[in-house]
Design a protein around this motif. Structure first.
Motif, PDB file in Angstrom:
ATOM      1  N   GLN A 121       7.486  44.182 -24.039  1.00  0.00           N
ATOM      2  CA  GLN A 121       7.119  45.049 -23.038  1.00  0.00           C
ATOM      3  C   GLN A 121       7.865  46.326 -22.828  1.00  0.00           C
ATOM      4  O   GLN A 121       9.260  46.174 -22.998  1.00  0.00           O
ATOM      5  N   MET A 122       7.153  47.216 -22.497  1.00  0.00           N
ATOM      6  CA  MET A 122       7.911  48.503 -22.018  1.00  0.00           C
ATOM      7  C   MET A 122       7.107  49.316 -20.969  1.00  0.00           C
ATOM      8  O   MET A 122       5.827  49.444 -21.365  1.00  0.00           O
ATOM      9  N   LYS A 123       7.769  49.748 -19.913  1.00  0.00           N
ATOM     10  CA  LYS A 123       6.979  50.253 -18.809  1.00  0.00           C
ATOM     11  C   LYS A 123       7.787  51.560 -18.283  1.00  0.00           C
ATOM     12  O   LYS A 123       8.815  51.357 -18.060  1.00  0.00           O
ATOM     13  N   TRP A 124       7.278  52.594 -18.138  1.00  0.00           N
ATOM     14  CA  TRP A 124       7.918  53.926 -17.452  1.00  0.00           C
ATOM     15  C   TRP A 124       6.796  54.312 -16.546  1.00  0.00           C
ATOM     16  O   TRP A 124       5.726  54.260 -16.706  1.00  0.00           O
ATOM     17  N   THR A 125       7.180  54.325 -15.246  1.00  0.00           N
ATOM     18  CA  THR A 125       6.444  54.957 -14.127  1.00  0.00           C
ATOM     19  C   THR A 125       6.973  56.391 -13.613  1.00  0.00           C
ATOM     20  O   THR A 125       8.493  56.477 -13.611  1.00  0.00           O
ATOM     21  N   LEU A 126       6.372  57.045 -13.203  1.00  0.00           N
ATOM     22  CA  LEU A 126       6.810  58.468 -12.763  1.00  0.00           C
ATOM     23  C   LEU A 126       6.022  58.568 -11.482  1.00  0.00           C
ATOM     24  O   LEU A 126       4.753  58.490 -11.409  1.00  0.00           O
ATOM     25  N   THR A 127       6.732  58.901 -10.331  1.00  0.00           N
ATOM     26  CA  THR A 127       6.088  59.248  -8.987  1.00  0.00           C
ATOM     27  C   THR A 127       6.489  60.674  -8.523  1.00  0.00           C
ATOM     28  O   THR A 127       7.645  60.769  -8.490  1.00  0.00           O
ATOM     29  N   ALA A 128       5.754  61.477  -8.318  1.00  0.00           N
ATOM     30  CA  ALA A 128       5.988  62.981  -7.871  1.00  0.00           C
ATOM     31  C   ALA A 128       5.086  63.525  -6.848  1.00  0.00           C
ATOM     32  O   ALA A 128       3.766  63.031  -6.539  1.00  0.00           O
ATOM     33  N   PRO A 129       5.628  64.495  -5.836  1.00  0.00           N
ATOM     34  CA  PRO A 129       4.546  65.097  -5.109  1.00  0.00           C
ATOM     35  C   PRO A 129       3.462  65.852  -5.654  1.00  0.00           C
ATOM     36  O   PRO A 129       3.599  66.549  -6.787  1.00  0.00           O
ATOM     37  N   LEU A 130       2.283  65.507  -5.256  1.00  0.00           N
ATOM     38  CA  LEU A 130       1.218  66.077  -5.958  1.00  0.00           C
ATOM     39  C   LEU A 130       1.265  67.773  -6.253  1.00  0.00           C
ATOM     40  O   LEU A 130       0.838  68.179  -7.263  1.00  0.00           O
ATOM     41  N   GLU A 131       1.622  68.304  -5.029  1.00  0.00           N
ATOM     42  CA  GLU A 131       2.022  69.936  -5.259  1.00  0.00           C
ATOM     43  C   GLU A 131       2.932  70.357  -6.544  1.00  0.00           C
ATOM     44  O   GLU A 131       2.742  71.352  -6.988  1.00  0.00           O
ATOM     45  N   ALA A 132       3.752  69.231  -6.971  1.00  0.00           N
ATOM     46  CA  ALA A 132       4.604  69.732  -7.826  1.00  0.00           C
ATOM     47  C   ALA A 132       3.666  69.421  -9.315  1.00  0.00           C
ATOM     48  O   ALA A 132       4.274  69.793 -10.501  1.00  0.00           O
ATOM     49  N   ILE A 133       2.774  69.079  -9.233  1.00  0.00           N
ATOM     50  CA  ILE A 133       2.138  68.479 -10.628  1.00  0.00           C
ATOM     51  C   ILE A 133       0.860  69.282 -11.009  1.00  0.00           C
ATOM     52  O   ILE A 133       0.754  69.740 -12.164  1.00  0.00           O
ATOM     53  N   VAL A 134      -0.095  69.680  -9.834  1.00  0.00           N
ATOM     54  CA  VAL A 134      -1.238  70.185 -10.248  1.00  0.00           C
ATOM     55  C   VAL A 134      -1.194  71.726  -9.973  1.00  0.00           C
ATOM     56  O   VAL A 134      -0.485  72.249  -9.104  1.00  0.00           O
ATOM     57  N   VAL A 135      -2.125  72.350 -10.247  1.00  0.00           N
ATOM     58  CA  VAL A 135      -2.368  73.971 -10.140  1.00  0.00           C
ATOM     59  C   VAL A 135      -3.226  73.915  -8.641  1.00  0.00           C
ATOM     60  O   VAL A 135      -3.942  73.460  -8.388  1.00  0.00           O
ATOM     61  N   PRO A 136      -2.286  74.883  -7.895  1.00  0.00           N
ATOM     62  CA  PRO A 136      -2.794  75.277  -6.526  1.00  0.00           C
ATOM     63  C   PRO A 136      -4.186  75.374  -6.585  1.00  0.00           C
ATOM     64  O   PRO A 136      -4.824  76.166  -7.363  1.00  0.00           O
ATOM     65  N   GLN A 137      -4.996  74.834  -5.642  1.00  0.00           N
ATOM     66  CA  GLN A 137      -6.497  75.242  -5.530  1.00  0.00           C
ATOM     67  C   GLN A 137      -7.329  74.542  -6.580  1.00  0.00           C
ATOM     68  O   GLN A 137      -8.335  74.790  -6.484  1.00  0.00           O
ATOM     69  N   LEU A 138      -6.612  74.079  -7.542  1.00  0.00           N
ATOM     70  CA  LEU A 138      -7.672  73.389  -8.479  1.00  0.00           C
ATOM     71  C   LEU A 138      -7.257  71.816  -8.581  1.00  0.00           C
ATOM     72  O   LEU A 138      -7.866  71.124  -7.629  1.00  0.00           O
ATOM     73  N   GLY A 139      -6.075  71.581  -8.893  1.00  0.00           N
ATOM     74  CA  GLY A 139      -5.495  70.332  -8.740  1.00  0.00           C
ATOM     75  C   GLY A 139      -6.574  69.044  -9.116  1.00  0.00           C
ATOM     76  O   GLY A 139      -6.789  69.018 -10.732  1.00  0.00           O
TER      77      GLY A 139
END
Length: 334
Positions: free
Chosen positions: A307-325
């Motif tokens: 088994q191997m598991k990697w998880t990432l959690t981040a604010p959505l605004e740091a991930i998606v393009v503004p107004q598209l997302g």
């Protein structure tokens, strides 16, 4: 001649030596919003923003001296008060006796050209920023990879693969003119070199990632794919990789991006366990520190036999393009 003027796509305006409008074609009506009845008999200052009124005085002065005014870019004002970028050319009008009696002004709408110039400048600034950022990333790659390479050949192989991974992210951004890239496309692009597409599943909403997320998640997917192909699910028969992502709302009503890379493999196919050297390598640094910090989030990396598991959690605004997302709230699975 009147028919040519009237059918021109450029605004053609006649005026006397006191800047009073005497002629007004249909293109001028379309461009500035005034009908001929509204414009003729009024001053050209009707179309000129107050801070540019001296411009008209200079034009009339040159026309009185028999000079033409070569094409120049400026701003004019429409009937609704909005400003318009135009290219202006002004020529003297002479009477049959040769006396200068007025001027002909030709105005061409250059809004699209100015917007194109603005976009090019914006893209050049973005490219300059991204290139400098990538130089820093590459220097870090070289330093960390050198520490953990057993031979020059191994160093060259690992550096080449990591720089090519950066290049793949870069290509996605260039294709979209640095507007962002689909998370689905990013994952596929980085896992393509490792093959075994039939053993990799993707599930989550359609997201358009901003450039910083493209680069950092791209690095993470490359390291995960490399590890899996050497030690994990893609190293032997029967292993699988499942990549899922969701957009969630936390108790404080903040939208969060949550991604999970989960792989399972046969016990005799490497157990998802890299050797000690690799465990402490650049890939682990990317997964545990570089990517989450760059995106303002947090991550976890868990390994156990098979088994191997990697998880990432981040604010959505740091991930998606503004107004598209989130382009589509519905999930898809591949």
């Amino acid at each position: 001649m009147a028919a040519i003027v009237d059918s021109s796509f450029d605004a053609i305006i006649g005026k006397d030596l006191n800047s009073v409008i005497t002629d007004w074609n249909r293109a001028a009506e379309r461009m500035f919003g005034y009908s001929a009845q509204e414009a003729i008999g009024r001053s050209m200052l009707l179309l000129i923003p107050e801070h540019l009124h001296d411009e008209e005085a200079d034009i009339i002065g040159r026309i009185r001296n028999g000079e033409g005014v070569a094409s120049f870019d400026t701003m004019r004002r429409r009937k609704d008060g909005s400003l318009l970028a135009v290219s202006i050319t002004v020529s003297p009008i002479r009477s049959l006796s040769g006396n200068i009696v007025g001027a002909s002004t030709i105005a061409r709408d250059i809004t699209a050209a100015k917007e194109s110039e603005r976009r090019i400048r914006l893209l050049m600034r973005e490219v300059n920023h991204r290139v400098k950022n990538q130089f820093a990333v590459i220097l870090s790659m070289v330093r960390e990879t050198n520490k953990r390479s057993a031979s020059p050949g191994e160093f060259e192989e690992m550096i080449r693969a990591r720089i090519m991974a950066l290049s793949r992210s870069h290509d996605l951004l260039v294709t979209s003119e640095w507007a962002g890239a689909s998370l689905f496309d990013l994952i596929q692009e980085h896992l393509k070199p490792f093959g075994h597409e039939e053993r990799i599943s993707l599930s989550g909403p359609l997201l358009t990632l901003q450039s910083n997320a493209v680069q950092n998640l791209g690095m993470a997917f490359h390291e995960l794919g490399t590890n899996s192909s050497k030690y994990g699910a893609l190293a032997g028969e029967g292993g699988r990789v499942e990549i899922t992502w969701t957009v969630e709302t936390d108790p404080e009503a903040r939208r969060r991006f949550h991604l999970v890379w989960q792989e399972t493999s046969n016990a005799d196919a490497g157990n998802g366990e890299p050797n000690e050297e690799t465990r402490k390598g650049f890939g682990t640094v990317v997964l545990q520190r570089v990517a989450p910090q760059a995106l303002g989030g947090s991550s976890s990396l868990e390994r156990s036999p098979g088994q191997m598991k990697w998880t990432l959690t981040a604010p959505l605004e740091a991930i998606v393009v503004p107004q598209l997302g989130v382009e589509n709230e519905g999930d898809f699975s591949v």
